[in-house]
Design an enzyme around this catalytic site. Structure first.
Site, PDB file in Angstrom:
ATOM      1  N   GLY A 197     -31.423 -49.797   8.825  1.00 53.30           N
ATOM      2  CA  GLY A 197     -32.618 -50.943   9.433  1.00 53.30           C
ATOM      3  C   GLY A 197     -32.105 -52.101   9.518  1.00 53.30           C
ATOM      4  CB  CYS A 234     -18.425 -36.721   0.920  1.00 49.21           C
ATOM      5  SG  CYS A 234     -19.433 -36.204   2.426  1.00 49.21           S
ATOM      6  CB  ILE A 249     -31.734 -36.534   3.732  1.00 52.44           C
ATOM      7  CG1 ILE A 249     -32.354 -37.501   4.351  1.00 52.44           C
ATOM      8  CG2 ILE A 249     -32.210 -34.997   4.429  1.00 52.44           C
ATOM      9  CD1 ILE A 249     -33.864 -37.657   4.150  1.00 52.44           C
ATOM     10  N   GLY A 250     -29.863 -35.670   1.273  1.00 49.06           N
ATOM     11  CA  GLY A 250     -28.682 -34.686   0.562  1.00 49.06           C
ATOM     12  C   GLY A 250     -28.180 -33.889   1.424  1.00 49.06           C
ATOM     13  CG  LEU A 251     -25.198 -34.984   3.970  1.00 49.94           C
ATOM     14  CD1 LEU A 251     -23.856 -35.154   3.315  1.00 49.94           C
ATOM     15  CD2 LEU A 251     -25.171 -35.011   5.486  1.00 49.94           C
ATOM     16  CB  ILE A 262     -20.625 -49.975   8.541  1.00 46.84           C
ATOM     17  CG1 ILE A 262     -19.920 -49.880   7.272  1.00 46.84           C
ATOM     18  CG2 ILE A 262     -21.989 -50.531   8.396  1.00 46.84           C
ATOM     19  CD1 ILE A 262     -18.504 -50.043   7.489  1.00 46.84           C
ATOM     20  CG  ASN A 263     -22.465 -43.725   6.282  1.00 44.59           C
ATOM     21  OD1 ASN A 263     -23.806 -43.615   6.510  1.00 44.59           O
ATOM     22  ND2 ASN A 263     -21.846 -42.521   6.429  1.00 44.59           N
ATOM     23  CG  ASN A 313     -21.596 -36.842  10.233  1.00 48.44           C
ATOM     24  OD1 ASN A 313     -21.750 -36.469   9.053  1.00 48.44           O
ATOM     25  ND2 ASN A 313     -21.403 -38.147  10.400  1.00 48.44           N
ATOM     26  CE  LYS A 337     -29.258 -34.097   7.703  1.00 47.43           C
ATOM     27  NZ  LYS A 337     -29.246 -35.297   6.981  1.00 47.43           N
TER      28      LYS A 337
END
Lengths: 304, 252
Positions: A217, A130, A71-73, A191-192, A99, A45
């Site tokens: 997904g 970010c 989620i906001g990390l 990719i993100n 990460n 995470k």
């Protein structure tokens, strides 16, 4: 016949090409049904220097063939990670990459320096999706100079493998990929998630409290295969494909498109043992097509 | 935690549009505790699994209760005997029902009835007298199956029992357990800070990794409905930050 599924990614020897994607596997301590023999590596995470509370609910919403998350990390910060998780990772038989995230290039560098040499930390994946507070919130990953600056800041503070996770929200992913390679990245993750939005017609408000979220997904898979392929054609370092992989055939698309390995994310939510199923399915495909190892799989990487 | 391909064995209607499905899932049936849930996946189904409180168990069977609230739940209700449903569970942290209190009120609104039959069973085993308090908008939406030594019905329109909310109809009890819309649970928290409430949230994985089911806490920060929850001490939740407009949750 046993298929050799091992792969080397930027100096890191992995027993298999299927990795757990950041944010979909926590810190690796809570996916009890996974057959871990098949796990090539885990990306933790995302972590910042300091603890973060995360965003208010709702944080996730399902969309056609996909999900949006914001989620906001949320996380314990680097000291919490070193105290609570790294000691467990040091006992595991697969590598764990952390990460890493920051608001400035210097913060990324500091994180890498703090984690370098901590037992259990095998390398880094830089999340460049970010906002850069020194550049008015422009995302590091949208600007080749900022992406290179972050990569360089981390590279200078560690000899461990450094991967950069590219964002799809760019005009030309190849430009960013080359900038990261030139700044010393050992591999790229492509990719993100895509930034998306969904509206609740009862409240006429966004469904996510954060308004937007990252789309993952099967909905993004063809987009991701294309971007991973573009990145692979742009650089000579390995590219790790990510985006909507639910089963072995999906992973094989990324591999044939030029990727050295893949990460599985959202599928783990649906099926806790998805990574092992993808791994075994790749091996079965290779065997049934007469290949003895993953490295024998032909890649589609035309040079023109 | 088990992952089971569970055959559907029976279905019955317990209120207008509200159904109970029975699934053959022996490992889960034998280990589930009151307030825990299962995360269900089915074909074709939505992408993500959907969480359902376990309603009852009987031998090797577990039961879940649902209404059709969208395409996915319509598919579930259209299934026929021997169709299989992928069942991940039991998940989450359920009700704490150790011996001590002499009486418990089980307070539910609508589909919030879901965890209550198991809670009644465990409370009785712990020596408590059980009062069953169930509310809905009107009589035809009340779940017809009830448990407990005493039963109280509440309807918004007064068509059966107490005219008003289930919360307003609760008699004195040593312990209160509640499940229903978040607005109802916020009212429970005002009146009984020590009540145990099962909250509704969206969920991603159900196993604690995605952090999607964040529950805001009164002391600040969040934890996970799927892991530390879904049952909380009522006063520990920051109710003002929980959305009240979820189209569904533990039951869709």
């Amino acid at each position: 016949m046993t298929i050799d599924m091992s792969v080397e990614i930027g100096g890191l020897k992995l027993r298999g090409p299927v990795l757990a994607a950041s944010g979909t596997f926590g810190y690796g301590t809570e996916v009890p049904l996974l057959e871990r023999r098949a796990l090539g590596a885990m990306v933790s995470k995302g972590i910042f220097l300091r603890p973060r509370a995360g965003t208010p609910p709702p944080r996730i919403v399902e969309t056609p063939s996909g999900m949006l998350n914001a989620i906001g990390l949320q996380g314990p910060g680097v000291e919490g990670l070193i105290r609570d998780y790294a000691p467990q990772w040091a006992q595991w038989d697969f590598p764990v990459l952390v990460n890493i995230n920051g608001e400035t290039a210097a913060e990324y560098g500091e994180l890498a320096a703090r984690l370098d040499g901590v037992a259990g930390v095998a390398g880094f994946e830089i999340n460049i999706s970010c906002p850069n507070v020194e550049q008015g919130g422009l995302y590091f990953g949208n600007d080749p100079r900022a992406a290179a600056a972050v990569t360089d800041a981390v590279r200078k503070r560690t000899d461990l493998p450094v991967w950069v996770k590219l964002t799809p929200m760019v005009t030309d992913v190849g430009v960013i990929a080359r900038a990261c390679e030139a700044a010393g990245a050992d591999a790229l993750s492509a990719i993100n998630t895509f930034v998306g939005m969904s509206i609740d017609l009862t409240t006429r408000q966004p469904r996510l409290s954060f308004r937007t979220g990252g789309l993952s997904g099967p909905a993004i898979r063809p987009l991701a295969v294309h971007l991973a392929h573009q990145a692979a054609r742009a650089v000579s370092i390995p590219v790790i494909g990510i985006g909507g992989i639910m089963r072995a055939d999906d992973a094989l698309e990324f591999l044939v498109a030029g990727c050295a390995a893949v990460q599985v994310g959202t599928a783990t939510f649906v099926s806790p043992n998805a990574i092992a199923q993808v791994h075994d399915g790749i091996a079965a495909y290779l065997a049934s097509h007469g290949f003895e190892s993953l490295s024998d799989l032909p890649r589609y990487l035309p040079r023109d | 935690m088990f992952l089971v391909e569970a055959p559907l064995v029976a279905r019955r209607e317990v209120a207008r549009g509200m159904f109970v499905l029975s699934l053959d899932a022996p490992q889960i049936a034998q280990s589930v505790r009151a307030g825990q849930f299962v995360n269900l996946g089915w074909s074709p189904g939505p992408l993500l699994r959907r969480p359902f409180s376990v309603y009852r168990t009987e031998g090797d069977r577990i039961e879940v209760i649902l209404k059709a609230v969208g395409g996915g739940t319509e598919q579930l209700l259209a299934m026929t005997a021997r169709d299989t449903i992928s069942c991940l569970g039991p998940l989450g942290h359920g009700f704490e029902l150790s011996p001590g209190p002499r009486s418990v009120a089980l307070v539910s609104g609508g589909l919030g009835v879901a965890p209550m039959p198991l809670a009644a069973r465990e409370a009785r085993a712990a020596g408590m007298g059980v009062t069953w308090v169930h509310g809905a908008r009107s009589v035809d939406e009340l779940c017809s199956e009830a448990d407990g030594d005493q039963q109280i019905w509440a309807t918004d329109d007064g068509s059966r029992g107490f005219a008003g909310t289930a919360v307003a109809a609760v008699p004195d009890a040593d312990l209160v357990l509640a499940c229903g819309p978040n607005r109802m649970l916020a009212a429970v928290a005002m009146r009984w800070p020590d009540a145990q409430v099962a909250v509704e949230t969206y969920m991603g994985c159900g196993t604690g990794v995605c952090l999607g089911c964040a529950v805001p806490l009164a002391r600040g920060g969040y934890d996970r409905a799927c892991k530390e929850g879904p049952v909380y001490r009522a006063a520990d939740v920051e109710w003002s930050m929980l959305p009240v407009h979820l189209p569904y949750a533990i039951s869709s």
